[in-house]
Design a protein around this motif. Structure first.
Motif, PDB file in Angstrom:
ATOM      1  N   GLY A 362       5.910   7.623  -0.511  1.00 24.86           N
ATOM      2  CA  GLY A 362       6.356   6.282  -0.161  1.00 24.86           C
ATOM      3  C   GLY A 362       5.184   5.352   0.031  1.00 24.86           C
ATOM      4  N   SER A 363       5.407   4.320   0.802  1.00 25.65           N
ATOM      5  CA  SER A 363       4.356   3.340   1.066  1.00 25.65           C
ATOM      6  C   SER A 363       4.508   2.826   2.493  1.00 25.65           C
ATOM      7  CB  SER A 363       4.451   2.170   0.078  1.00 25.65           C
ATOM      8  OG  SER A 363       5.708   1.498   0.237  1.00 25.65           O
ATOM      9  N   SER A 365       3.331  -0.694   4.896  1.00 26.60           N
ATOM     10  CA  SER A 365       2.676  -1.997   5.031  1.00 26.60           C
ATOM     11  C   SER A 365       2.937  -2.522   6.441  1.00 26.60           C
ATOM     12  CB  SER A 365       3.188  -2.996   3.985  1.00 26.60           C
ATOM     13  OG  SER A 365       4.587  -3.203   4.142  1.00 26.60           O
ATOM     14  N   LYS A 387      -8.624   6.065   2.532  1.00 25.18           N
ATOM     15  CA  LYS A 387      -7.503   6.319   1.629  1.00 25.18           C
ATOM     16  C   LYS A 387      -6.850   7.668   1.912  1.00 25.18           C
ATOM     17  CE  LYS A 387      -7.883   4.859  -2.533  1.00 25.18           C
ATOM     18  NZ  LYS A 387      -8.260   4.688  -3.978  1.00 25.18           N
ATOM     19  N   SER A 391      -2.948   8.221   2.954  1.00 28.57           N
ATOM     20  CA  SER A 391      -2.041   9.096   2.212  1.00 28.57           C
ATOM     21  C   SER A 391      -1.328  10.069   3.139  1.00 28.57           C
ATOM     22  CB  SER A 391      -2.829   9.862   1.148  1.00 28.57           C
ATOM     23  OG  SER A 391      -2.018  10.794   0.492  1.00 28.57           O
ATOM     24  N   THR A 394       1.378   8.157   5.676  1.00 30.04           N
ATOM     25  CA  THR A 394       2.685   7.774   5.161  1.00 30.04           C
ATOM     26  C   THR A 394       3.666   8.920   5.372  1.00 30.04           C
ATOM     27  OG1 THR A 394       1.612   6.427   3.477  1.00 30.04           O
ATOM     28  CG2 THR A 394       3.937   6.955   3.143  1.00 30.04           C
ATOM     29  N   VAL A 425       8.192   0.914   5.994  1.00 33.52           N
ATOM     30  CA  VAL A 425       7.800   2.249   5.554  1.00 33.52           C
ATOM     31  C   VAL A 425       8.955   2.899   4.801  1.00 33.52           C
ATOM     32  CG1 VAL A 425       6.725   4.420   6.256  1.00 33.52           C
ATOM     33  CG2 VAL A 425       6.470   2.390   7.695  1.00 33.52           C
ATOM     34  N   SER A 472      10.278  -3.279  -4.323  1.00 37.16           N
ATOM     35  CA  SER A 472       9.607  -3.021  -5.604  1.00 37.16           C
ATOM     36  C   SER A 472       8.785  -4.221  -6.071  1.00 37.16           C
ATOM     37  CB  SER A 472      10.642  -2.627  -6.654  1.00 37.16           C
ATOM     38  OG  SER A 472      11.531  -3.699  -6.892  1.00 37.16           O
TER      39      SER A 472
END
Length: 474
Positions: A362-363, A365, A387, A391, A394, A425, A472
């Motif tokens: 997922g992501s 923000s 990073k 990873s 999340t 999320v 998206s």
């Protein structure tokens, strides 16, 4: 010496607790000490090129609840720290200042483990526990520098509880790992199907990784192996077959998945389920095979007496063993105290031997709001977190909360005293449709880390098509 020949006559008359203090051959424990020390030296060497990346360069370290006070050493301190760990592992291997070395290694290795939650691995946690019990088991009374320097402490036997404690610690991850696999996702082949598909480009075996029978072979084979390996190793008739299966299992795991030295630690530890004198038997077998040792039975010692009355020392040790065993058996079950699926909420997931059970994609923000102006903006994460940390974060609510607080404190220091932080999320669990993991309406600056169930974690609920389309486009 043969344990059965030494003690079979005294066991029926002994109280139940006295069986834990009967002397057994030290040979297998010595072999385990040497194997553990050598593997820990290899683990320390493996970490040295990664020290800066994991423990020095990150501007933020994700801590464990209750251990927020642990911070990396300044300057070159982390390199010195790993140097001390390597020296302690060497001392464990050769049995020099053994108990001090085991204590130093346990504290130093646990410190390294607790520094960064984004580096959590079940096998690192297991190594911390093994290092802890190695402090107490007298694995240095033979084939060690300590035994050579202090002949009075030399012994060919150890109390049975020392072996049982190691067997218990090794057996718990197997059994609990198997029980955790009895869930809907695992039985339908997920996330194993996803992981094997990622390895479809491997030479020779790659085409097999997408075959359904291979997926179910790994899923159900892993479940049955975890559940049955301990009882199969305890039963003499199935022991050799089970050991062969263990070697094959760990060899395949080590070659298909990236899990460090874990397969080799478990393979070496599984030897502890053989009779405690197996190294001597193996030595004698090689001697006869090479013609270096005469054939014929060896004399056996008379049965040794067992304690019939519990001394203060016995009671203290029994209390320690009882408390430690209860903790190891009960603590992994704490996820039942939380609502929802632990694979989704992560509450009670760590330290519970729930290995290789979920894959989250997922992501994330973060969005800040200044309540005095009503302005809302997305926070850029570049330079604020690495990073590899992002990873891992999340899909981990507690880590998301930590970063939200960190970002909020930075904005407060920049002159926005009442800043609000919210997180979007969307996460997919084991290939399912994305869902919001965190309630996007909750100001995470007002949410506190706690052992109680988190109300800001959303239950699993598919996103509406309009929300998916908006995400998206972001």
């Amino acid at each position: 010496m043969e344990e059965r020949q030494l003690y079979e006559h005294s066991l029926p008359r002994a109280p139940w607790w006295a069986r834990l203090f009967r002397p057994v051959d030290i040979a297998s424990l010595v072999c385990f000490r040497v194997a553990f020390g050598v593997l820990m030296i290899a683990e320390v060497i493996r970490y040295i090129p990664r020290i800066a990346r994991y423990y020095i360069d990150p501007p933020l370290h994700f801590s464990y609840y209750g251990f927020e006070w642990i911070r990396p050493w300044p300057g070159d301190g982390m390199y010195v720290h790993f140097g001390v760990l390597g020296l302690a592992a060497l001392c464990i291997t050769i049995g020099l200042c053994y108990r001090l070395a085991a204590a130093v290694f346990f504290l130093g290795f646990s410190y390294m483990f607790l520094l960064e939650q984004a580096r959590y691995l079940n096998h690192i946690y297991l190594l911390c526990l093994i290092a802890f019990i190695m402090i107490f088991v007298p694995a240095h009374r033979a084939f060690s520098v300590d035994a050579w320097l202090r002949p009075r402490r030399r012994s060919e036997t150890v109390p049975a509880w020392a072996l049982r404690l190691v067997q218990l610690q090794i057996g718990i991850p197997y059994v609990y790992g198997g029980l955790a696999k009895i869930n809907h996702d695992w039985l339908r082949g997920e996330p194993m199907r996803m992981w094997l598909a990622e390895r479809a480009d491997r030479p020779l075996i790659g085409p097999l990784m997408t075959q359904e029978w291979v997926v179910y072979f790994f899923s159900y084979g892993g479940l049955l192996f975890d559940l049955l390996i301990v009882p199969a190793m305890l039963w003499r008739r199935t022991r050799w077959g089970a050991f062969g299966a263990a070697l094959a299992f760990h060899f395949i795991n080590g070659n298909i998945f990236t899990i460090g030295i874990f397969p080799w630690v478990m393979a070496a530890a599984t030897l502890m389920y053989f009779p405690p004198d197996w190294p001597r038997r193996f030595r004698d077998f090689l001697g006869r095979l090479l013609g270096l040792q005469p054939e014929g039975p060896k004399p056996t010692a008379p049965p040794l007496p067992l304690p019939t009355r519990a001394t203060r020392r016995h009671k203290c040790l029994l209390t320690f063993l009882g408390v430690y065993t209860a903790w190891q058996l009960l603590f992994p079950l704490r996820h039942w105290l939380y609502p929802g699926d632990v694979a989704w909420t992560e509450e009670g997931h760590k330290f519970s031997w729930r290995m290789k059970l979920r894959d989250k994609g997922g992501s994330v923000s973060f969005h800040a709001t200044d309540p005095s102006t009503g302005e809302t903006w997305k926070i850029a994460l570049r330079g604020k977190v690495k990073k590899w940390q992002l990873s891992e974060m999340t899909g981990r609510p507690e880590m998301i909360l930590q970063l939200a607080h960190h970002l909020g404190e930075q904005l407060r220091a920049e002159g926005i005293p009442d800043v609000e932080i919210r997180a979007l999320v969307p996460v997919s669990l084991n290939g399912r449709e994305p869902q919001f993991l965190i309630d996007p309406e909750v100001d995470l600056m007002k949410a506190e880390r706690s052992l109680l169930p988190a109300t800001w974690i959303r239950p699993e609920a598919p996103l509406e098509p309009a929300v998916q389309a908006r995400l998206s486009e972001m």
